[in-house]
Design a protein around this motif. Structure first.
Motif, mmCIF file in Angstrom:
data_model
loop_
_atom_site.group_PDB
_atom_site.id
_atom_site.type_symbol
_atom_site.label_atom_id
_atom_site.label_comp_id
_atom_site.label_asym_id
_atom_site.label_seq_id
_atom_site.Cartn_x
_atom_site.Cartn_y
_atom_site.Cartn_z
ATOM 1 N N ALA A 299 0.863 -1.175 0.000
ATOM 2 C CA ALA A 299 0.000 0.000 0.000
ATOM 3 C C ALA A 299 0.903 1.229 0.000
ATOM 4 O O ALA A 299 1.945 1.246 0.659
ATOM 5 N N LEU A 300 0.551 2.223 -0.791
ATOM 6 C CA LEU A 300 1.420 3.389 -0.890
ATOM 7 C C LEU A 300 1.277 4.262 0.345
ATOM 8 O O LEU A 300 0.207 4.365 0.944
ATOM 9 N N ASP A 301 2.429 4.864 0.722
ATOM 10 C CA ASP A 301 2.418 5.781 1.860
ATOM 11 C C ASP A 301 1.681 7.063 1.484
ATOM 12 O O ASP A 301 1.551 7.384 0.311
ATOM 13 N N GLY A 302 1.281 7.762 2.493
ATOM 14 C CA GLY A 302 0.737 9.091 2.260
ATOM 15 C C GLY A 302 -0.690 9.030 1.756
ATOM 16 O O GLY A 302 -1.274 7.953 1.639
ATOM 17 N N GLY A 340 -3.901 16.310 -10.070
ATOM 18 C CA GLY A 340 -3.124 15.254 -9.402
ATOM 19 C C GLY A 340 -3.735 13.865 -9.526
ATOM 20 O O GLY A 340 -3.272 12.922 -8.879
ATOM 21 N N ALA A 341 -4.778 13.708 -10.344
ATOM 22 C CA ALA A 341 -5.518 12.433 -10.348
ATOM 23 C C ALA A 341 -4.846 11.361 -11.209
ATOM 24 O O ALA A 341 -4.195 11.655 -12.214
ATOM 25 N N LEU A 342 -5.038 10.116 -10.745
ATOM 26 C CA LEU A 342 -4.731 8.955 -11.589
ATOM 27 C C LEU A 342 -5.919 8.774 -12.527
ATOM 28 O O LEU A 342 -7.068 8.774 -12.062
ATOM 29 N N CYS A 343 -5.668 8.658 -13.817
ATOM 30 C CA CYS A 343 -6.779 8.464 -14.768
ATOM 31 C C CYS A 343 -6.924 6.970 -15.020
ATOM 32 O O CYS A 343 -6.084 6.361 -15.694
ATOM 33 N N LEU A 392 1.151 3.940 -12.035
ATOM 34 C CA LEU A 392 0.962 2.497 -12.207
ATOM 35 C C LEU A 392 0.963 1.799 -10.846
ATOM 36 O O LEU A 392 0.127 0.932 -10.577
ATOM 37 N N GLU A 393 1.877 2.203 -9.965
ATOM 38 C CA GLU A 393 1.925 1.582 -8.632
ATOM 39 C C GLU A 393 0.648 1.860 -7.854
ATOM 40 O O GLU A 393 0.137 0.994 -7.138
ATOM 41 N N ALA A 394 0.124 3.071 -7.986
ATOM 42 C CA ALA A 394 -1.130 3.403 -7.283
ATOM 43 C C ALA A 394 -2.259 2.499 -7.781
ATOM 44 O O ALA A 394 -3.079 1.999 -6.996
ATOM 45 N N LEU A 398 -4.286 -0.388 -5.655
ATOM 46 C CA LEU A 398 -5.749 -0.322 -5.547
ATOM 47 C C LEU A 398 -6.378 -1.676 -5.882
ATOM 48 O O LEU A 398 -7.206 -2.198 -5.129
ATOM 49 N N PHE A 399 -5.976 -2.268 -7.001
ATOM 50 C CA PHE A 399 -6.622 -3.513 -7.433
ATOM 51 C C PHE A 399 -6.199 -4.726 -6.600
ATOM 52 O O PHE A 399 -6.843 -5.765 -6.651
#
Ligand SMILES: NC(=O)c1ccc[n+]([C@@H]2O[C@H](COP(=O)([O-])OP(=O)(O)OC[C@H]3O[C@@H](n4cnc5c(N)ncnc54)[C@H](O)[C@@H]3O)[C@@H](O)[C@H]2O)c1
Length: 511
Positions: A299-302, A340-343, A392-394, A398-399
């Motif tokens: 899981a990503l920090d922050g 700042g969004a991931l599309c 990509l990591e985000a 998520l998935f």
């Protein structure tokens, strides 16, 4: 018992198939005469069948009565003359047209006028076998699958000259044997070996395009789509020495129709001896090497990257948004993504690059996921060639948030599951269009014969015919490859909102 019922069966050729057919028939109470050109082969086959049935009886799968019926009913005969008096002879000899024609000519002279001659051929034309006979009307295909007692499907194949009552007697016999008949027209690959072409050929293209590795393709189609076995696992099981000639023969018999096109990868592997399980190496290694430990997806920090969702019109936001939110996505509501969004895009039949450009999005922030295989335990993502690693990591995190498996493939139209399923549905539609079998029989045959969780036409209905049509139209437009051109059967039904199982005309017309 009616006068038409077959009680005396001859089986010629006591190899894998002949033995299976004899075993099945003897257990059902038929008198079965066994013949093989090799001396003693018929007697040995009888011994092997009885030994197998004893094992099955000990496991409770066969009754004492069935075993006794087989003991009494199986009779090896040394010469073809020993088959006189049979009402049906099924041949399961070597797969060569002159050999089968010569055998049927010999049998014709020996058997009564009402007797049927059936061939278990998997690749030869029934019409061509029958053409050598004085009375081609009594010749038909009776195509069992290996292993015969366990594979419940049998294709009954009339040649062009076969009499209808012959077909009906064979259909009734198959039912009496406890198996499921389907009627298929005499055409290359008949039904199952024809319809099954879409699976392996698409997997080979995916591999050759560098989209994903065999293990990834196998896992996505098994866990993400429900196939009993991945296409590369299947090719390894059958062996390329067996499957490549079949693929090439069907391709040639259909005058190089691109839907059946094999790939040069196959001949190269064959030359290297990478045949599959039997040679210890195919697309996979046998036994498999120790698994390499995969780095965990962390899981990503922050704070989480907000997600802007771009769904193809074929997908329902009301279903997908709650699912993604359940995985922890913070979804944006705006018409355009914030800075700042991931599309996150869910395209149908497009690659991530085309999907990003279509929506005029910054391709460095785009990740695409295969929403056709949503809610399965194995999710497929792809990035554009310029997607930022943090995006990509985000998406991966998520998935994977609910423990699901995530595979990232190289950008390509139709992911793995979309293009494979669309190809399978499309080919089944072509087969229905050509009248090779009824829609219901196509579905039954692929469910029973290939273990597909659903028949391909019902599967197309489940996915939505309009969505399958969109995938194919886009694959066709992007690749220029005619193998993806939609079948007219599919297009009409998708446009009219009909089931792919819908039949629009009386079916039995002559071709
Ligand atoms: N093996 C399969 O998975 C499979 C599945 C469906 C259909 N088929 C078809 O079934 C047929 C037999 O396949 P198999 O795998 O059982 O083959 P096999 O090689 O195991 O057995 C063939 C047998 O036929 C005998 N034979 C050959 N020529 C003969 C002749 N002229 N007269 C009498 N006996 C003869 C051989 O001695 C041998 O025992 C082929 O037409 C094949 O295409 C095979």
């Amino acid at each position: 018992m009616n006068g038409n019922e077959i009680t005396h069966l001859g089986v010629v050729g006591c190899g894998a198939m002949g033995q299976g057919i004899a075993q099945l028939a003897a257990c059902a109470g038929l008198q079965v005469r066994l013949h093989d050109m090799r001396p003693e082969a018929a007697a040995q086959a009888r011994e092997r069948i009885l030994a197998e049935l004893e094992k099955q009886r000990d496991k409770g799968r066969v009754s004492d009565a069935q075993l006794e019926q087989a003991r009494v009913g199986l009779l090896p005969v040394e010469g073809v003359q020993g088959l006189a008096g049979c009402q049906l002879v099924v041949e399961a000899i070597v797969e060569e047209l002159p050999a089968k024609q010569a055998l049927f000519r010999q049998l014709e002279a020996l058997l009564g006028d009402e007797a049927i001659l059936a061939s278990n051929t998997s690749s030869l034309s029934i019409t061509a076998i029958a053409a050598a006979c004085e009375a081609p009307g009594r010749v038909a295909g009776l195509h069992f699958f290996n292993p015969v007692p366990r594979m419940r499907l049998v294709e009954v194949i009339p040649g062009l000259a076969t009499d209808e009552h012959v077909v009906e007697r064979l259909l009734a016999l198959v039912r009496r044997l406890g198996h499921q008949p389907v009627r298929a027209q005499d055409s290359p690959g008949f039904l199952v070996n024809h319809a099954g072409r879409a699976y392996g050929t698409e997997a080979l293209r995916i591999l050759a395009e560098g989209v994903a590795a065999p293990a990834e393709v196998d896992a996505l189609l098994r866990d993400g789509a429900g196939f009993p076995m991945g296409p590369f696992e299947l090719m390894d099981l059958v062996g390329l020495d067996v499957s490549v000639p079949v693929m090439e023969s069907i391709y040639r018999q259909y005058y190089e129709e691109p839907r059946y096109r094999p790939h040069p990868l196959l001949r190269q592997r064959l030359a290297a001896g990478h045949l599959g399980r039997k040679s210890g190496r195919g697309f996979h290694r046998y036994p498999p090497p120790d698994a390499v430990e995969q780095p965990p997806i962390v899981a990503l920090d922050g704070p989480r990257m907000p997600v802007w969702l771009g769904l193809d019109e074929g997908f329902d936001a009301a279903l997908l948004r709650p699912w993604l939110e359940g995985l922890g996505a913070v979804l944006e509501e705006g018409k355009r993504p914030s800075a700042g969004a991931l599309c996150l895009l869910a395209p149908l039949g497009l690659d991530a690059t085309e999907a990003a450009l279509h929506l005029e999005l910054d391709p460095t922030r785009v990740v695409a996921f295969d929403a056709l295989a949503e809610r399965t335990s194995h999710r497929c993502l792809m990035s554009t060639p310029v997607t930022r690693p943090d995006c990509l990591e985000a998406a991966r995190a998520l998935f994977a948030a609910d423990g699901g498996k995530v595979t990232v493939i190289r950008d390509s139209a139709g992911f793995v599951v979309q293009r494979t399923l669309a190809g399978i549905v499309n080919l089944a539609c072509d087969i229905a269009q050509q009248g090779i079998a009824t829609p219901a029989d196509i579905d039954l045959a692929l469910h029973l014969g290939l273990g597909y969780p659903l028949g391909p036409l019902a599967w197309g209905d489940h996915l939505g015919a309009a969505r399958v049509l969109s995938i194919l139209q886009r694959l066709h437009a992007l690749s220029g490859d005619p193998r993806y051109r939609p079948s007219p059967w599919l297009r009409r039904r998708a446009r009219l909102g009909l089931s792919l199982l819908h039949v629009d005309a009386p079916f039995q017309g002559e071709r």
